[in-house]
Write a protein that holds these residues in place. Structure first.
Motif, PDB file in Angstrom:
ATOM      1  N   LEU A  59       0.506  -1.246   0.025  1.00  0.00           N
ATOM      2  CA  LEU A  59       0.013   0.255  -0.149  1.00  0.00           C
ATOM      3  C   LEU A  59       0.544   1.419  -0.271  1.00  0.00           C
ATOM      4  CD1 LEU A  59      -2.401  -1.102   2.317  1.00  0.00           C
ATOM      5  CD2 LEU A  59      -2.453  -0.403   0.109  1.00  0.00           C
ATOM      6  N   ASP A  60       1.865   1.140   0.782  1.00  0.00           N
ATOM      7  CA  ASP A  60       2.938   2.376   0.414  1.00  0.00           C
ATOM      8  C   ASP A  60       3.664   2.807  -1.294  1.00  0.00           C
ATOM      9  OD1 ASP A  60       2.881   0.841   2.731  1.00  0.00           O
ATOM     10  OD2 ASP A  60       5.079   1.066   2.964  1.00  0.00           O
ATOM     11  N   PHE A  61       4.428   1.233  -1.270  1.00  0.00           N
ATOM     12  CA  PHE A  61       5.283   1.918  -2.219  1.00  0.00           C
ATOM     13  C   PHE A  61       4.424   1.289  -3.212  1.00  0.00           C
ATOM     14  CE2 PHE A  61       7.763   2.145   1.158  1.00  0.00           C
ATOM     15  CZ  PHE A  61       8.255   3.418   1.014  1.00  0.00           C
ATOM     16  N   HIS A  62       3.074   0.173  -3.185  1.00  0.00           N
ATOM     17  CA  HIS A  62       2.729  -0.443  -4.652  1.00  0.00           C
ATOM     18  C   HIS A  62       3.551  -1.438  -5.054  1.00  0.00           C
ATOM     19  CE1 HIS A  62      -0.151   2.559  -3.743  1.00  0.00           C
ATOM     20  NE2 HIS A  62       0.604   3.565  -4.634  1.00  0.00           N
ATOM     21  N   ARG A  63       4.861  -2.290  -4.147  1.00  0.00           N
ATOM     22  CA  ARG A  63       5.054  -3.410  -4.796  1.00  0.00           C
ATOM     23  C   ARG A  63       5.443  -3.805  -3.542  1.00  0.00           C
ATOM     24  NH1 ARG A  63      11.124  -2.935  -6.794  1.00  0.00           N
ATOM     25  NH2 ARG A  63      11.521  -4.842  -5.253  1.00  0.00           N
ATOM     26  N   VAL A  64       5.832  -4.985  -3.736  1.00  0.00           N
ATOM     27  CA  VAL A  64       6.253  -6.620  -2.842  1.00  0.00           C
ATOM     28  C   VAL A  64       7.693  -6.131  -2.293  1.00  0.00           C
ATOM     29  CG1 VAL A  64       5.979  -8.380  -1.637  1.00  0.00           C
ATOM     30  CG2 VAL A  64       4.121  -7.828  -3.112  1.00  0.00           C
ATOM     31  N   TYR A  65       8.521  -5.964  -1.120  1.00  0.00           N
ATOM     32  CA  TYR A  65       9.608  -5.959  -0.990  1.00  0.00           C
ATOM     33  C   TYR A  65       9.380  -7.124   0.517  1.00  0.00           C
ATOM     34  CZ  TYR A  65      10.534  -1.716  -2.378  1.00  0.00           C
ATOM     35  OH  TYR A  65      10.158  -0.241  -3.692  1.00  0.00           O
ATOM     36  N   PHE A  66      10.334  -7.246   0.682  1.00  0.00           N
ATOM     37  CA  PHE A  66      10.293  -8.865   1.916  1.00  0.00           C
ATOM     38  C   PHE A  66      11.571  -8.101   2.734  1.00  0.00           C
ATOM     39  CE2 PHE A  66       8.134 -11.211  -1.170  1.00  0.00           C
ATOM     40  CZ  PHE A  66       8.121 -11.857   0.110  1.00  0.00           C
ATOM     41  N   GLY A  67      11.651  -8.300   4.038  1.00  0.00           N
ATOM     42  CA  GLY A  67      12.670  -8.050   5.100  1.00  0.00           C
ATOM     43  C   GLY A  67      13.712  -6.936   4.631  1.00  0.00           C
ATOM     44  N   ALA A  68      14.762  -7.115   4.767  1.00  0.00           N
ATOM     45  CA  ALA A  68      15.941  -5.847   4.542  1.00  0.00           C
ATOM     46  C   ALA A  68      15.221  -5.116   2.891  1.00  0.00           C
ATOM     47  CB  ALA A  68      17.069  -6.427   4.761  1.00  0.00           C
ATOM     48  N   ALA A  69      14.741  -6.095   2.551  1.00  0.00           N
ATOM     49  CA  ALA A  69      15.097  -4.687   0.839  1.00  0.00           C
ATOM     50  C   ALA A  69      13.659  -3.547   0.907  1.00  0.00           C
ATOM     51  CB  ALA A  69      14.239  -5.688  -0.421  1.00  0.00           C
ATOM     52  N   TYR A  70      12.689  -3.478   2.448  1.00  0.00           N
ATOM     53  CA  TYR A  70      12.184  -2.709   2.785  1.00  0.00           C
ATOM     54  C   TYR A  70      12.302  -1.533   3.548  1.00  0.00           C
ATOM     55  CZ  TYR A  70       7.477  -0.486   4.799  1.00  0.00           C
ATOM     56  OH  TYR A  70       7.100   0.302   5.122  1.00  0.00           O
ATOM     57  N   GLY A  71      13.745  -2.370   4.485  1.00  0.00           N
ATOM     58  CA  GLY A  71      14.611  -0.591   4.873  1.00  0.00           C
ATOM     59  C   GLY A  71      15.114  -0.449   3.836  1.00  0.00           C
ATOM     60  N   LYS A  72      15.846  -1.205   2.755  1.00  0.00           N
ATOM     61  CA  LYS A  72      16.537  -0.436   2.519  1.00  0.00           C
ATOM     62  C   LYS A  72      15.642   1.186   0.829  1.00  0.00           C
ATOM     63  CE  LYS A  72      20.185  -2.568   1.757  1.00  0.00           C
ATOM     64  NZ  LYS A  72      20.782  -2.103   3.226  1.00  0.00           N
ATOM     65  N   ARG A  73      14.158   0.145   0.917  1.00  0.00           N
ATOM     66  CA  ARG A  73      13.689   1.761   0.372  1.00  0.00           C
ATOM     67  C   ARG A  73      13.253   2.324   1.013  1.00  0.00           C
ATOM     68  NH1 ARG A  73       9.249   1.905  -4.183  1.00  0.00           N
ATOM     69  NH2 ARG A  73       8.845   3.848  -4.202  1.00  0.00           N
ATOM     70  N   LEU A  74      13.178   2.089   2.170  1.00  0.00           N
ATOM     71  CA  LEU A  74      12.975   3.537   3.517  1.00  0.00           C
ATOM     72  C   LEU A  74      14.148   4.395   3.465  1.00  0.00           C
ATOM     73  CD1 LEU A  74      11.309   1.757   6.310  1.00  0.00           C
ATOM     74  CD2 LEU A  74       9.790   3.060   4.644  1.00  0.00           C
TER      75      LEU A  74
END
Lengths: 472, 411
Positions: free
Chosen positions: B54-69
């Motif tokens: 919902l926030d970035f309209h794509r799926v991240y797992f684990g550390a990858a989400y933190g990288k996007r943040l």
């Protein structure tokens, strides 16, 4: 059941020691230090994988004045001697202490009637800094106390200390003087033929004299040394609850109950680490090993704490623990000296070991001096400073270049943990890491740091945190 | 003199979303303090749950989400300081912090605390028994796996049946551990039923109404004693205990400050703008109420960030100390309500459109929102524990003298 221990044949380093001390609790560590300072070549033999593996790992961390010790007793004499030495030694080697004072609190008229006698006993014991206070006067010194308080005795000179760094400092000093620390070495037997031949699970040890400071195993070690045991250890379990650091501001002083025949009762006190402790219980048991915590008892302790300091109700619990006190069939210390066998037993040190340890060590030396070992005292105590873990002195995280903070609840740095792992008396198990650094001791109990600690301690602990990682 | 317009404590989804939003709204200096080396908070070690839909309209797992943040924060011009650990909140927007170079104090015009939540450990659960190693929470287990490639056990007992408990099962199974059983002390699983078929399908016995009575082990866990729903005792050999769920806000900083925590949520009490009793201090994310998803926390952080920006724009350093604060009251078994405060006189659009509720246990009955004795909303059904419940906050709540969430149980 545990398998029977078996002796290993090889002689330990082919060395011959002046004195073997059996049991690395707080008393053993203090004795080794005193003997090393006196010039003896000492070995400290410990069944566990680290110091403080038995009774000494769990206590209320109070440096007692001895105001409530039996008048005229050896226990009183040694508490006072030990306390005095601690007060002069401690600050020079990095052992901080906090003078909180204590309040012996009477919560009903019946208890209040006993206060006069307790104060009289305190004065007879040479503690002059005592005052009988009304309930309101006592609460003025600690506003968090319940208004049910009837009266109290203020014992101004009671202190809280770091109960784990103190014995570590004693042993570290001894090791600097050449003392040897032999872990994972359970004493199996001993024979005296002019000198002692000790069999342990880690090898044979030869020494001219022995000191038994085996705590919960004091009677068993005496028997294994071939003596007819003159006392019997009757383990007494104490459970404790540690409250969040937020509770610390509410409990600036040690709050003691009016004692009963059996126990000093449940204490509410601040810790040197900035928490609040409620405990101990006093539960007789046969088992010398298992010290379990029990949900209902812990809930009872929390309720008791909230009766004494109402604002403690609902305070988060940081830790729970239980320990065994090496009580015997009588209240007195069980100290035996057998000059013909050059053996000293310091037994039945049931609940004042932390306060009396240095005094007990002085006493042990006095007894050993009668053995004619002709020791020549070390010229100077080696200079050393143990890392400070108390909240009242600067901690490592406040200094630059600490690497990183590994344990956020207790603010433990990477530099502190790495230093502990390569210290002269490094930890042998995870409990030892915790006691030396406070890592994992805080409110999250390892949610954030346990994995990191597993990684940092790989290959360094007898029982590793991670599985499949056992040292070969 | 301020060191920053806004200082944000905590670089998880809520903190980063707030920081980015503040910059988007034109706030000048936004400093984000994170005690770990990377952003992401709890998402860093959650390798199974997908984030970011919902926030970035794509799926991240684990550390990858933190990288996007991290990328988002950098792009927005947020000043990110990792390895910075706040040790004390001081009234009026000040923080004392540990940095790699020593201790510092920083002053901000507004402070946002978003330190998230963690699971309740063994000690605070007051579980009986020995205290051997091998008793860990899901967060600790996932840190073993995600950061160090280690495992704390091979045959654990799993305690709990929340969503995170299923994540714990997955972590075990995908890393060579075989859970010996899974127990839930309550009468029903807390995660939705179809999901709870999974452990059984994997051959892991699952017991509801089962209690962990004793942990036994000299140095490592050796066995546990369980009492099952029928009252029988079972001794079960295992080498670990995995305590899952029972999340609690990581609110130590507040507990040790003058603000304190709400006794029900264990997080700071806030008004619908995310503002605490200290007008300089805001809060967002799982610190408010354990526990929500990363996406929820992200959106909450963004909304509170917007509220802070509006607050700064409206009146730079207006004191709100004089404003009356009204606590929201509620009937048990409602466990907590967030926001738990109404601040009279705030007029901008609130960050929280709903009262968020949790039930302490499963209960059938009529839930209602009552303003000054007038019922504004009601619904009757079976309410389950640990499930998200949202009641719209009517604008009239802002001027009410009593805001009450009522519950009448039907048996």
């Amino acid at each position: 059941m545990r398998p029977e221990p078996t002796a290993r044949d090889e002689s330990f380093d082919n060395e011959r020691f002046d004195i073997a001390v059996i049991g690395a609790g707080v008393v053993g560590c203090a004795v080794v230090r005193r003997l090393a300072l006196a010039g003896a070549k000492v070995v400290l033999i410990e069944k566990g994988s680290d110091i403080l593996s038995g009774a000494s790992k769990a206590n209320s961390a109070i440096l007692h004045t001895g105001f409530d010790a039996p008048p005229g007793s050896l226990e009183l004499e040694l508490i006072k001697a030990g306390r005095e030495e601690y007060l002069s030694l401690g600050p020079s080697i990095g052992l901080d202490l906090v003078k909180t004072g204590a309040l012996v609190c009477a919560w009903n008229e019946l208890e209040a009637e006993k206060l006069d006698a307790i104060a009289a006993q305190g004065r007879e014991n040479g503690i002059s800094n005592l005052a009988l206070l009304s309930g309101p006067a006592a609460r003025a010194t600690m506003p968090g106390l319940s208004d049910r308080l009837v009266a109290a005795i203020e014992v101004a000179d009671e202190h809280i200390i770091d109960p784990w760094t103190a014995p570590l400092a004693y042993l570290t000093q001894a090791v600097a003087l050449g003392a040897h620390f032999l872990r994972n070495a359970e004493l199996i037997g001993g024979r005296f033929d002019g000198e002692w031949h000790l069999a342990t699970t880690a090898g044979a040890v030869t020494a001219r004299a022995v000191v038994n400071t085996a705590g919960l195993y004091g009677d068993i070690v005496d028997a294994r040394l071939g003596f007819t045991p003159e006392f019997e250890i009757r383990p007494r379990k104490g459970q404790f609850v540690v409250l969040d650091k937020a509770a610390y501001a509410l409990v600036p002083r040690i709050v003691l109950p009016v004692p009963t025949e059996i126990t000093k009762g449940v204490v509410v006190c601040p810790t040197a680490f900035g928490n609040v402790l409620i405990g101990p219980t006093a539960e007789e048991q046969e088992d010398r090993v298992r010290a379990t915590v029990e949900t209902a008892t812990l809930e009872g302790l929390l309720a008791r704490g909230a009766q004494i300091v109402p604002a403690l109700a609902g305070m988060p619990v940081t830790a729970v623990y239980a320990g065994l006190r090496p009580a015997s069939e009588t209240k007195a210390y069980r100290i035996f000296c057998r000059p013909e066998k050059r053996a000293v037993t310091l037994g039945g040190i049931r609940s004042t070991g932390l306060s009396a340890a240095l005094g007990l060590a002085q006493h042990a030396l006095k007894l050993i001096e009668g053995f004619g070992l002709s020791l020549s005292p070390a010229s100077d105590a080696p200079e050393l400073r143990l890392p400070n873990l108390t909240e009242t002195c600067p901690r490592d995280w406040q200094a630059p270049d600490h690497g990183e903070i590994v344990c956020h609840c207790e603010m433990v740095t990477r530099r502190e943990i790495e230093a502990a792992l390569i210290s002269p008396v490094p930890p042998g198990d995870f409990g030892g890491v915790r006691r030396r650094t406070r890592a994992g001791m805080g409110r999250c109990q390892g949610f954030y740091c346990n994995a990191r600690l597993a990684e940092m301690t790989r290959g360094k602990l007898r029982e590793p945190l991670a599985v499949g990682d056992e040292p070969s | 003199m301020s060191d920053a317009d806004v200082i944000i404590v905590g670089g998880g989804p809520a903190g980063v979303a707030a920081a980015v939003e503040l910059r988007r709204q034109g706030v000048g200096r936004v400093v984000l303090l994170e005690r770990e080396a990377q952003l992401g908070g709890a998402t860093r070690h959650c390798s199974h749950s997908p984030f970011g839909m919902l926030d970035f309209h794509r799926v991240y797992f684990g550390a990858a989400y933190g990288k996007r943040l991290e990328a988002e924060a950098a792009r927005a011009g947020v000043e990110v300081r990792t390895g910075h650990s706040v040790v004390r909140l001081i009234a009026g927007g000040r923080v004392e912090l540990a940095t790699p170079h020593g201790v510092e104090t920083l002053q901000a015009r507004r402070l946002l605390i978003a330190t998230g939540a963690r699971e309740t450990p063994r000690a605070a659960r007051l579980i009986s028994g020995d205290r051997p190693i091998g008793v860990v929470t899901t967060g600790a287990l996932q840190s073993y796996v995600a950061f160090h490639g280690l495992m704390p056990f091979r045959r654990p007992l799993i305690v709990g049946s929340e969503l995170v408990s299923l994540s714990a099962v997955l972590t075990c199974l995908s890393h060579g551990a075989r859970p010996v059983a899974m127990i839930e002390p309550g009468p029903h699983p807390l995660a939705p039923a179809p999901l709870m078929w999974f452990p059984r399908a994997m051959g892991i016995p699952f017991h509801c109404g089962a209690e962990l009575l004793d942990i036994h082990g000299a140095s490592r866990v050796e066995d546990v004693t369980l009492r099952l729903r029928d009252g029988t005792l079972h001794k079960l050999a295992c080498d670990g205990v995995l305590l899952t769920g029972r999340f609690t806000p990581e609110s130590a900083l507040l507990l040790q400050s003058a603000i304190g925590v709400d006794p029900f949520s264990a997080g700071p009490a806030i008004d619908p703008y995310g503002r605490t009793a200290d007008p300089h201090l805001f809060a967002a994310g799982n610190l408010l109420r354990a526990v929500e998803t990363a996406g929820w926390s992200f959106r909450e952080g963004r909304a509170v960030g917007r509220a802070i920006a509006e607050d700064l724009a409206r009146d730079a350093d207006a004191g709100l100390d004089g404003d009356a604060l009204l606590p929201v009251t509620f009937d048990p078994p409602v466990k907590l309500v967030v926001p738990g405060l109404i601040r009279r006189g705030n007029r901008a659009a609130p960050a929280f459109p709903n009262f968020q509720l949790r039930f302490a246990r499963q209960a059938r009955g009529r839930l209602s929102l009552v303003l000054d004795g007038r019922e504004m909303w009601a619904q009757e059904k079976t309410w389950r524990p640990e499930r998200r419940i949202a009641l719209p906050i009517p604008s009239a709540a802002q001027t009410a003298d009593r805001v009450h969430i009522g519950f009448e149980e039907r048996t």
